[in-house]
Design a protein around this motif. Structure first.
Motif, mmCIF file in Angstrom:
data_model
loop_
_atom_site.group_PDB
_atom_site.id
_atom_site.type_symbol
_atom_site.label_atom_id
_atom_site.label_comp_id
_atom_site.label_asym_id
_atom_site.label_seq_id
_atom_site.Cartn_x
_atom_site.Cartn_y
_atom_site.Cartn_z
ATOM 1 N N SER B 3 1.580 -11.420 8.434
ATOM 2 C CA SER B 3 2.684 -11.330 8.235
ATOM 3 C C SER B 3 3.603 -10.074 8.154
ATOM 4 N N TYR B 4 2.668 -9.312 6.928
ATOM 5 C CA TYR B 4 3.338 -8.230 6.701
ATOM 6 C C TYR B 4 3.775 -6.699 7.301
ATOM 7 N N VAL B 5 2.570 -7.146 8.615
ATOM 8 C CA VAL B 5 2.795 -6.627 9.687
ATOM 9 C C VAL B 5 3.959 -6.493 10.506
ATOM 10 N N GLY B 6 4.709 -7.071 9.925
ATOM 11 C CA GLY B 6 5.758 -6.890 10.702
ATOM 12 C C GLY B 6 6.795 -6.067 9.808
ATOM 13 N N VAL B 7 6.635 -6.688 8.430
ATOM 14 C CA VAL B 7 7.864 -5.315 7.750
ATOM 15 C C VAL B 7 7.145 -4.576 7.720
ATOM 16 N N LEU B 9 6.129 -2.904 10.043
ATOM 17 C CA LEU B 9 6.679 -1.891 11.548
ATOM 18 C C LEU B 9 8.041 -1.767 11.693
ATOM 19 N N CYS B 10 8.898 -2.681 10.844
ATOM 20 C CA CYS B 10 10.037 -2.581 10.477
ATOM 21 C C CYS B 10 10.643 -1.409 9.582
ATOM 22 N N SER B 11 9.523 -1.065 8.289
ATOM 23 C CA SER B 11 9.648 -0.143 7.576
ATOM 24 C C SER B 11 9.637 1.299 8.672
#
Lengths: 334, 126
Positions: B3-7, B9-11
């Motif tokens: 799940s932290y890949v998405g975070v 990615l957004c940053s």
């Protein structure tokens, strides 16, 4: 298992976030000027493009072509970093906001970038991080107005962070999870606004203050300190502050929707849950953005001592009261 | 997909988007600075002094209070989830009572600060 399709789906979600970040502020600025115009019995922008719809694009072009000035005696590195500290936390917060339920398109896809098990904490952390932007910009400008704006903004944002946190706490006592998706799912029977109407108002007031919007826009008060912490910024760098403000408004509106108004829960057509869910979420969020504009049009700005008093003397005790009410309700109904 | 890949990615998207628009604008814009243009803005008057001076103590007090209250809130978050998961009425009352003591201590801190005039701007006690 991670396969090629997962990466494609993540890339598409990333593109949606990019589109939101780039286009949503433009649309909100135009909507704000149009709505403010209507409320104040004038027309609003109506010259550029059909009925003025291209006004923000013209503004963006103009800002891009403007000279970028750095005041002497300022701290250059921090002056450059400040817009990044404003806007990147807003983009990061977008990653955990769900805009719809899980849908079946060949496989099960959730309409969120990531369902983080500490989503609420991430949002609150990013909200705290957003206090650095004004402080850095105000301090590095070496300008008195900017300095006052930064001081006011930092004290305001951190104070309202606490009342915001207290209101969120009561929601967590119902949902029992930090994940925003779980919080929406916990509202299938009843939206959290029903037992926590007090918490809802605390959250809404704190969210307006957190985003430095009227009537809590003391950091930018034009009549006293010109433009507050971004007074020395010009051109595209200045535009980034506005992008961050409108992105933060969108995040705050989505949060109100998710925490209190049931997110995508609502009347739905069987088979179209995905589209109806997205529609409900955006409808509720856009209503809140409209409330932001509405407040700006009808309310005068508070005085600074009233602003801080309102947080520490009214919202904080009310937040604790809300916490106790929710604890009692939960104990009786279990 | 962790799940932290998405975070992350957004940053990254935010960072790249902002840097791209700033760099894009730096190609377009003119650069002709001179002394009175770059000077700090003080309503058109020549700027006097600098800003590294003294300011009201209340800002510092509020910052200290924030550190205390925010830490206490961080303790409360796991408690809220625990409370939501508690099954019996007895355990809920027990958890509620424990937290009531904790919050009462916080409340005393708030009242003390209130009486000390931390939240009253512009009223000097000296």
């Amino acid at each position: 298992m991670v396969d090629g399709w997962d990466i494609v789906i993540l890339a598409i979600k990333g593109l949606v976030v990019l589109a939101l970040l780039a286009l949503a502020p433009m649309i909100f600025v135009l909507a704000e000027r149009k709505i403010l115009g209507r409320i104040q019995a004038r027309v609003g922008p109506n010259r550029v493009g059909p009925r003025g719809y291209l006004q923000t694009f013209a503004d963006a072009m103009k800002l891009g072509a403007k000279e970028d000035l750095i005041p002497p005696g300022g701290d250059k590195l921090i002056f450059w970093l400040a817009p990044l500290f404003m806007a990147v936390p807003a983009a990061t917060s977008l990653s955990v906001l769900p805009i719809g339920p899980e849908v079946e398109i060949g496989r099960t896809i959730g309409l969120w970038v990531t369902d983080l098990n500490v989503g609420v904490l991430l949002i609150l952390a990013m909200g705290s991080l957003a206090a650095y932007g004004p402080v850095m910009s105000g301090w590095s400008s070496n300008s008195k107005y900017a300095h006052f704006g930064a001081l006011r903004s930092s004290a305001q944002v951190i104070s309202y962070e606490i009342s915001l946190g207290l209101a969120v706490l009561a929601v967590l006592m119902y949902a029992g999870s930090f994940s925003l998706v779980d919080i929406v799912n916990s509202q299938k029977q009843m939206w959290h606004i029903v037992p926590q109407i007090l918490g809802f108002f605390i959250f809404a007031a704190s969210a307006v203050a957190e985003t430095n919007r009227p009537p809590f826009d003391l950091p930018e008060a034009e009549t006293e300190i010109v433009a507050g912490y971004h007074v020395e910024y010009s051109g595209m760098r200045w535009a980034m502050f506005f992008l961050a403000e409108y992105a933060n408004m969108f995040v705050a509106s989505m949060l109100v929707t998710i925490l209190y108004l049931g997110g995508w829960n609502g009347w739905t057509i069987p088979g179209l849950e995905g589209i109806m869910g997205v529609m409900w979420t955006l409808l509720k969020a856009f209503f809140f953005i409209f409330v932001y504009f509405w407040l700006r049009a009808v309310l005068p700005r508070l005085r600074y001592d009233q602003l801080m008093g309102f947080c520490w003397k009214i919202l904080l005790p009310a937040g604790v009261l809300n916490l106790f009410l929710v604890a009692i309700l939960r104990t009786i109904w279990s | 997909m962790p799940s932290y890949v998405g975070v992350a990615l957004c940053s990254l998207i935010g960072l790249v988007f902002i840097c791209a628009s700033l760099i894009g604008a730096s190609v377009l814009r003119p650069k002709r600075p001179f002394a009175s243009k770059t000077e700090a803005y003080e309503s058109g008057m020549p700027a006097v002094g600098d800003t590294r001076g003294r300011h009201e103590i209340n800002f510092y007090m509020v910052a200290m209070l924030f550190v205390v209250f925010d830490l206490e809130l961080a303790f409360l978050y796991p408690w809220a989830v625990w409370f939501a998961g508690a099954q019996t009425v007895e355990s809920k009352i027990y958890l509620g009572a424990v937290m009531a003591v904790f919050i009462a201590l916080l409340g005393i801190a708030d009242i003390v600060a209130w009486k000390l005039g931390v939240f009253d701007w512009g009223k000097r006690s000296d």
